[in-house]
Design a protein around this motif. Sequence first.
Motif, short mmCIF file in Angstrom:
data_model
loop_
_atom_site.label_atom_id
_atom_site.label_comp_id
_atom_site.label_asym_id
_atom_site.label_seq_id
_atom_site.Cartn_x
_atom_site.Cartn_y
_atom_site.Cartn_z
N UNK A 1 45.60 2.69 45.67
CA UNK A 1 46.87 2.95 44.97
C UNK A 1 46.68 2.91 43.46
N UNK A 2 45.57 3.47 43.01
CA UNK A 2 45.17 3.37 41.60
C UNK A 2 45.17 4.74 40.92
N UNK A 3 45.76 4.78 39.74
CA UNK A 3 45.72 5.99 38.91
C UNK A 3 44.78 5.71 37.73
N UNK A 4 43.67 6.41 37.70
CA UNK A 4 42.68 6.22 36.64
C UNK A 4 43.03 7.07 35.42
N UNK A 5 42.72 6.55 34.24
CA UNK A 5 43.03 7.29 33.02
C UNK A 5 42.04 6.92 31.91
N UNK A 6 41.86 7.79 30.90
CA UNK A 6 40.94 7.52 29.78
C UNK A 6 41.62 6.58 28.79
N UNK A 7 41.36 5.31 28.92
CA UNK A 7 42.10 4.26 28.21
C UNK A 7 42.09 4.42 26.68
N UNK A 8 40.92 4.62 26.13
CA UNK A 8 40.81 4.67 24.67
C UNK A 8 41.68 5.79 24.09
N UNK B 1 32.55 3.08 29.83
CA UNK B 1 32.68 1.63 30.04
C UNK B 1 34.08 1.29 30.53
N UNK B 2 34.13 0.52 31.62
CA UNK B 2 35.39 0.08 32.16
C UNK B 2 36.09 -0.83 31.16
N UNK B 3 37.40 -0.80 31.14
CA UNK B 3 38.25 -1.58 30.24
C UNK B 3 38.21 -1.09 28.80
N UNK B 4 37.30 -0.17 28.51
CA UNK B 4 37.24 0.42 27.17
C UNK B 4 37.52 1.92 27.23
#
Length: 472
Positions: free
Chosen positions: A193-200, A338-341
């Motif tokens: 149930x996860x939507x991934x996105x380019x966080x930075x 990098x995850x979280x970044x």
Amino acid sequence: MTRAKKAKTSLLLSLCLSFTMMLSACGGSGDAGPTKEPAASGGDNKETIETTTPPETGKDGSPLELAMQGKYKGTKVTMFGPFVDVDKKKFEESIKDFEEKTGIDIQYEGSKEFEATINVRVDGGNAPDIADFPQPGLLASIAKTGKVVDLTNILDQEKLKKNYNQSWLDMGTMDGKDGKIMAGIWNRSNVKSLVWYPKKQFDEAGYKVPETWDEMMALTEQIAKDGDPAWAIGIESGAATGWPGTDWIENIMLRTTSPENYDKWVKGELPFTSPEVKNAFEIMSKIWLNKDYVYGGTKSIVTTAFGDAPKPMFENPPKAWFNLTGNFITSFFPETAKVDQDYDWFYLPPIDEKYGKPVLVAGDIYAMFNDRPEVRAVMEFFTTGESIKTWVQSGGVIAPMNDASLDWYNSESDRRMAKLVQDATTLRFDGSDLMPGKVGAGSFWKGMTDYVSGTVNLDEALKQIQKGWDSK
């Protein structure tokens, strides 16, 4: 891509131990393969289930506690499952400390042909002591034969209720030969149930993570106005083309109808042609069939490999912003990301508030076929977070147990994921994995593909999928 209900009873450990020892004495401890004692192991599983007296934890401790005291040193427990290559190494690493402390040798055999082989072994009286099922629907079909040991009175139910979200226990309870049984326990899970996105870039663009479905749709429209399609979607997967689309429908079903209706749908009692299922497809279509919302347009969905779909999110600047897939998709992300970044995920938001915050999962359920004290000890061990600690620390899996410390996870992303699973209002297993193969991996996949490609309209697609039930 990888059913559920209840039961209860118990007796004293001292009685059980003497009884099981008596039975074991009939045969010996066996060798590397499954042993063949008449009641302690092997051939006639029905006899094992009928004659074994389940214990309560006695004054000396539970089977796991006795194992830690060295009571079962020198014994062997056979296990069969789908873990091979890297996964097999990770599994063996996760049980190494337990084997050293207890002296129990867990002999694991992994096979890429597990699904095809396990039925043959069970039917032939050559079942392993423990089997790992990545598809609970397969376990459910075997449970009905009476050859799976009911764990209701073998594992402490109060401990299980404290250590698992109730939904996990529900999903491990299945139809046995003579009623409901606890057919297995969960040891490893994936979250879908996860939507991934380019966080930075997302943060730099000033976008905010949506908390509701309406907010997500508004953000989708805003991104389109800013010149980009929001969604990166691909369902091509060779012979399995279509399966990523089933995750969308399953997630939407959990957000628009009751868990009971979801269960009925999975069992074939709520047809694909019902208003509830059609509504889920229509909600999905508002994104999938809008050329401004999907990278490459609607027709690209069928031709884009699911592992390639997220790639536009990692261009600079991103050409797409969202990808709905399970946590395994990170294996397809650029190695330099990098995850979280560089990337992160947000929970696919609720649609109807009354259904809370449901989470779609997949994972591994362990079933017991031969009842001996050391096998009970290993099964009890597998209900603890400790049994999967090193795997969690290496990344890539989420522990379904509440006693798995969030500190074990090596990224904030994984910690949030584990917390999401622990706090979920409802957990349900991937529906297509629970359905019979001719539906879940057959007409459902094909119907999704035909609908999105424009070969058939929605009503025709739903009728086509439903026909899979008629031919199962």
